[in-house]
Design a protein around this motif. Sequence first.
Motif, PDB file in Angstrom:
ATOM      1  N   PRO A  63       0.772  -1.355   0.026  1.00  0.00           N
ATOM      2  CA  PRO A  63       0.001   0.125   0.042  1.00  0.00           C
ATOM      3  C   PRO A  63       0.820   1.415   0.006  1.00  0.00           C
ATOM      4  O   PRO A  63       0.271   2.096  -0.722  1.00  0.00           O
ATOM      5  N   TRP A  64       2.032   1.320   0.580  1.00  0.00           N
ATOM      6  CA  TRP A  64       2.873   2.383   0.575  1.00  0.00           C
ATOM      7  C   TRP A  64       3.574   2.840  -0.794  1.00  0.00           C
ATOM      8  O   TRP A  64       3.946   3.988  -0.989  1.00  0.00           O
ATOM      9  N   LEU A  65       3.397   2.020  -1.770  1.00  0.00           N
ATOM     10  CA  LEU A  65       4.128   2.222  -3.183  1.00  0.00           C
ATOM     11  C   LEU A  65       3.515   3.225  -3.817  1.00  0.00           C
ATOM     12  O   LEU A  65       3.999   4.038  -4.420  1.00  0.00           O
ATOM     13  N   TRP A  66       2.200   3.489  -4.086  1.00  0.00           N
ATOM     14  CA  TRP A  66       1.488   4.423  -5.064  1.00  0.00           C
ATOM     15  C   TRP A  66       1.876   5.629  -4.276  1.00  0.00           C
ATOM     16  O   TRP A  66       2.265   6.659  -5.037  1.00  0.00           O
ATOM     17  N   PRO A  67       1.797   5.994  -2.942  1.00  0.00           N
ATOM     18  CA  PRO A  67       1.987   7.192  -2.457  1.00  0.00           C
ATOM     19  C   PRO A  67       3.609   7.718  -2.836  1.00  0.00           C
ATOM     20  O   PRO A  67       3.778   8.778  -3.069  1.00  0.00           O
ATOM     21  N   ALA A  68       4.190   6.914  -2.439  1.00  0.00           N
ATOM     22  CA  ALA A  68       5.955   6.856  -2.718  1.00  0.00           C
ATOM     23  C   ALA A  68       6.016   7.420  -4.034  1.00  0.00           C
ATOM     24  O   ALA A  68       6.835   8.276  -4.422  1.00  0.00           O
ATOM     25  N   LEU A  69       5.461   6.613  -4.923  1.00  0.00           N
ATOM     26  CA  LEU A  69       5.702   6.834  -6.600  1.00  0.00           C
ATOM     27  C   LEU A  69       5.244   8.316  -6.795  1.00  0.00           C
ATOM     28  O   LEU A  69       5.661   8.949  -7.500  1.00  0.00           O
ATOM     29  N   ALA A  70       4.174   8.626  -6.372  1.00  0.00           N
ATOM     30  CA  ALA A  70       3.302  10.025  -6.564  1.00  0.00           C
ATOM     31  C   ALA A  70       4.118  11.035  -6.116  1.00  0.00           C
ATOM     32  O   ALA A  70       4.504  12.070  -6.844  1.00  0.00           O
ATOM     33  N   ARG A  71       4.823  10.921  -4.836  1.00  0.00           N
ATOM     34  CA  ARG A  71       5.649  11.903  -4.125  1.00  0.00           C
ATOM     35  C   ARG A  71       7.118  12.123  -5.355  1.00  0.00           C
ATOM     36  O   ARG A  71       7.360  13.119  -5.452  1.00  0.00           O
ATOM     37  N   ARG A  72       7.463  11.086  -5.835  1.00  0.00           N
ATOM     38  CA  ARG A  72       8.801  10.958  -6.490  1.00  0.00           C
ATOM     39  C   ARG A  72       8.675  11.521  -7.752  1.00  0.00           C
ATOM     40  O   ARG A  72       9.273  12.423  -8.374  1.00  0.00           O
ATOM     41  N   ALA A  73       7.345  11.504  -8.375  1.00  0.00           N
ATOM     42  CA  ALA A  73       6.903  12.102  -9.506  1.00  0.00           C
ATOM     43  C   ALA A  73       6.284  13.646  -9.696  1.00  0.00           C
ATOM     44  O   ALA A  73       6.057  14.176 -10.475  1.00  0.00           O
ATOM     45  N   GLY A  74       6.006  13.978  -8.602  1.00  0.00           N
ATOM     46  CA  GLY A  74       5.608  15.396  -8.286  1.00  0.00           C
ATOM     47  C   GLY A  74       4.196  15.566  -8.442  1.00  0.00           C
ATOM     48  O   GLY A  74       3.929  16.491  -9.004  1.00  0.00           O
ATOM     49  N   VAL A  75       3.312  14.442  -8.231  1.00  0.00           N
ATOM     50  CA  VAL A  75       2.105  14.427  -8.625  1.00  0.00           C
ATOM     51  C   VAL A  75       1.109  14.160  -7.700  1.00  0.00           C
ATOM     52  O   VAL A  75       1.520  13.569  -6.546  1.00  0.00           O
TER      53      VAL A  75
END
Length: 109
Positions: A63-75
């Motif tokens: 579950p932590w993957l999607w928020p982490a990817l969004a933060r890194r992508a700046g979206v």
Amino acid sequence: MPHIDAADLVARAVEGDQAVAAEAQDRHLARCAECRERLAALRRVVRAARSAPGPDRPVPPPPWLWPALARRAGVPAHEPPGPPREPGRNPPGATWRRRPRQGPPGGRK
């Protein structure tokens, strides 16, 4: 005789005693340690594949993957995508429909 073709070794590993085997291959296996080792390795792979539990399905991401990817992508973070849908079917909750097919622009000539 040259070494036994890889496809023939795979057939022997998968089909076991039911494999169609030439006598020349049997004689070669009796003399060639390299081909016997390759066949033994292939049989281990087949045994492992056959003993794998259940169908081979992807594991859902943590579950932590999607928020982490969004933060890194700046979206902004959003809900992760759902499971794959059947081809040609609308996703659940979709209200859009395909447009009726129309002729070429300007009509027929």
